[in-house]
Design a protein around this motif. Structure first.
Motif, PDB file in Angstrom:
ATOM      1  N   LYS A  33       0.835  -1.205   0.000  1.00 31.07           N
ATOM      2  CA  LYS A  33       0.000   0.000   0.000  1.00 31.07           C
ATOM      3  C   LYS A  33       0.875   1.262   0.000  1.00 31.07           C
ATOM      4  O   LYS A  33       0.585   2.240  -0.694  1.00 31.07           O
ATOM      5  CB  LYS A  33      -0.901  -0.031   1.234  1.00 31.07           C
ATOM      6  CG  LYS A  33      -2.094   0.863   1.181  1.00 31.07           C
ATOM      7  CD  LYS A  33      -2.921   0.599   2.447  1.00 31.07           C
ATOM      8  CE  LYS A  33      -4.334   1.022   2.286  1.00 31.07           C
ATOM      9  NZ  LYS A  33      -5.092   0.810   3.515  1.00 31.07           N
ATOM     10  N   ALA A  34       1.943   1.259   0.785  1.00 31.22           N
ATOM     11  CA  ALA A  34       2.849   2.407   0.841  1.00 31.22           C
ATOM     12  C   ALA A  34       3.541   2.618  -0.502  1.00 31.22           C
ATOM     13  O   ALA A  34       3.654   3.748  -0.988  1.00 31.22           O
ATOM     14  CB  ALA A  34       3.881   2.217   1.953  1.00 31.22           C
ATOM     15  N   VAL A  35       4.004   1.536  -1.123  1.00 29.86           N
ATOM     16  CA  VAL A  35       4.660   1.646  -2.427  1.00 29.86           C
ATOM     17  C   VAL A  35       3.659   2.102  -3.480  1.00 29.86           C
ATOM     18  O   VAL A  35       3.963   2.962  -4.308  1.00 29.86           O
ATOM     19  CB  VAL A  35       5.336   0.316  -2.836  1.00 29.86           C
ATOM     20  CG1 VAL A  35       5.855   0.379  -4.261  1.00 29.86           C
ATOM     21  CG2 VAL A  35       6.469  -0.006  -1.879  1.00 29.86           C
ATOM     22  N   GLU A  36       2.462   1.558  -3.435  1.00 32.22           N
ATOM     23  CA  GLU A  36       1.416   1.977  -4.379  1.00 32.22           C
ATOM     24  C   GLU A  36       1.137   3.478  -4.231  1.00 32.22           C
ATOM     25  O   GLU A  36       0.973   4.195  -5.219  1.00 32.22           O
ATOM     26  CB  GLU A  36       0.146   1.174  -4.102  1.00 32.22           C
ATOM     27  CG  GLU A  36      -1.040   1.550  -4.954  1.00 32.22           C
ATOM     28  CD  GLU A  36      -2.277   0.780  -4.530  1.00 32.22           C
ATOM     29  OE1 GLU A  36      -3.305   1.420  -4.275  1.00 32.22           O
ATOM     30  OE2 GLU A  36      -2.199  -0.464  -4.431  1.00 32.22           O
ATOM     31  N   THR A  37       1.121   3.949  -2.999  1.00 28.95           N
ATOM     32  CA  THR A  37       0.910   5.374  -2.739  1.00 28.95           C
ATOM     33  C   THR A  37       2.046   6.190  -3.335  1.00 28.95           C
ATOM     34  O   THR A  37       1.810   7.215  -3.987  1.00 28.95           O
ATOM     35  CB  THR A  37       0.799   5.634  -1.217  1.00 28.95           C
ATOM     36  OG1 THR A  37      -0.326   4.910  -0.715  1.00 28.95           O
ATOM     37  CG2 THR A  37       0.638   7.111  -0.920  1.00 28.95           C
ATOM     38  N   LEU A  38       3.283   5.743  -3.114  1.00 30.38           N
ATOM     39  CA  LEU A  38       4.441   6.451  -3.676  1.00 30.38           C
ATOM     40  C   LEU A  38       4.361   6.532  -5.196  1.00 30.38           C
ATOM     41  O   LEU A  38       4.528   7.603  -5.784  1.00 30.38           O
ATOM     42  CB  LEU A  38       5.739   5.725  -3.310  1.00 30.38           C
ATOM     43  CG  LEU A  38       6.430   6.097  -2.025  1.00 30.38           C
ATOM     44  CD1 LEU A  38       7.686   5.246  -1.852  1.00 30.38           C
ATOM     45  CD2 LEU A  38       6.767   7.558  -1.976  1.00 30.38           C
ATOM     46  N   VAL A  39       4.126   5.398  -5.829  1.00 31.28           N
ATOM     47  CA  VAL A  39       4.078   5.355  -7.296  1.00 31.28           C
ATOM     48  C   VAL A  39       2.968   6.262  -7.817  1.00 31.28           C
ATOM     49  O   VAL A  39       3.157   7.018  -8.760  1.00 31.28           O
ATOM     50  CB  VAL A  39       3.925   3.908  -7.806  1.00 31.28           C
ATOM     51  CG1 VAL A  39       3.679   3.874  -9.305  1.00 31.28           C
ATOM     52  CG2 VAL A  39       5.171   3.099  -7.453  1.00 31.28           C
ATOM     53  N   ARG A  40       1.817   6.212  -7.168  1.00 23.02           N
ATOM     54  CA  ARG A  40       0.703   7.064  -7.605  1.00 23.02           C
ATOM     55  C   ARG A  40       1.061   8.537  -7.455  1.00 23.02           C
ATOM     56  O   ARG A  40       0.778   9.352  -8.327  1.00 23.02           O
ATOM     57  CB  ARG A  40      -0.569   6.751  -6.813  1.00 23.02           C
ATOM     58  CG  ARG A  40      -1.756   7.577  -7.289  1.00 23.02           C
ATOM     59  CD  ARG A  40      -2.992   7.385  -6.440  1.00 23.02           C
ATOM     60  NE  ARG A  40      -2.737   7.346  -5.017  1.00 23.02           N
ATOM     61  CZ  ARG A  40      -2.424   8.418  -4.274  1.00 23.02           C
ATOM     62  NH1 ARG A  40      -2.325   9.591  -4.820  1.00 23.02           N
ATOM     63  NH2 ARG A  40      -2.224   8.291  -2.983  1.00 23.02           N
TER      64      ARG A  40
END
Length: 169
Positions: free
Chosen positions: A152-159
């Motif tokens: 979830k944290a990585v997905e947030t970063l990428v977004r």
């Protein structure tokens, strides 16, 4: 309250810096410099096996790129219950050139630090240093599943870096 799209680039960075300072009181270990902030973000992306290119591209981006990411981060800060009070207070009367004399000259430092502090508050990311060396222990204490929280944290970063989808509720 100002919307993030009406802020000047300078006000975006001044706002991020002010919100980061407000949130930092809840974070036990802060990045010491730009390199460390981006190393933490890269370590987070690498630990999940995704997002490393987005992090590297963002770290090497221009002030304009950082401002675009910063606007998305401000929107997420407003939407996240962990940071909404601080973000709302700052954006109710955003900092301007005449309010703060210091210029955030290093946009990568301001953005990288803001991201690390916000992720630390939102996902309970912890940074530890060993023997004065830059090694990081990333743990996710607020989510029931470490793997799920990391993803979830990585997905947030990428977004945030790519601007693919708006923040969720």
């Amino acid at each position: 309250m100002a919307t993030t799209d009406t802020l000047t680039d300078r006000s975006v960075f001044l706002s991020l810096r002010e919100i980061t300072e407000d949130l930092a009181v809840r974070v036990p270990t802060l990045p010491e410099n730009r390199e460390e902030a981006w190393a933490v973000l890269l370590a987070l992306a690498e630990a999940d096996g995704a997002g490393t290119r987005a992090v590297r591209d963002a770290a090497q981006g221009t002030g304009e790129t950082h401002a675009r990411i910063g606007r998305r981060l401000l929107q997420d800060m407003l939407a996240a219950p962990e940071s909404a009070p601080e973000a709302s207070a700052v954006l109710a009367d955003p900092p301007t050139d005449d309010q703060l004399a210091a210029v955030p000259a290093d946009t990568a430092l301001v953005l990288g630090s803001a991201l690390v502090v916000w992720l630390s508050v939102r996902f309970d990311v912890k940074i530890t240093r060993r023997d004065g060396k830059n090694s990081y222990s990333l743990s996710f204490g607020k989510e029931p599943s470490r793997a799920g929280a990391m993803a979830k944290a990585v997905e947030t970063l990428v977004r945030l870096f790519q601007g693919d989808t708006p923040p969720g509720p």
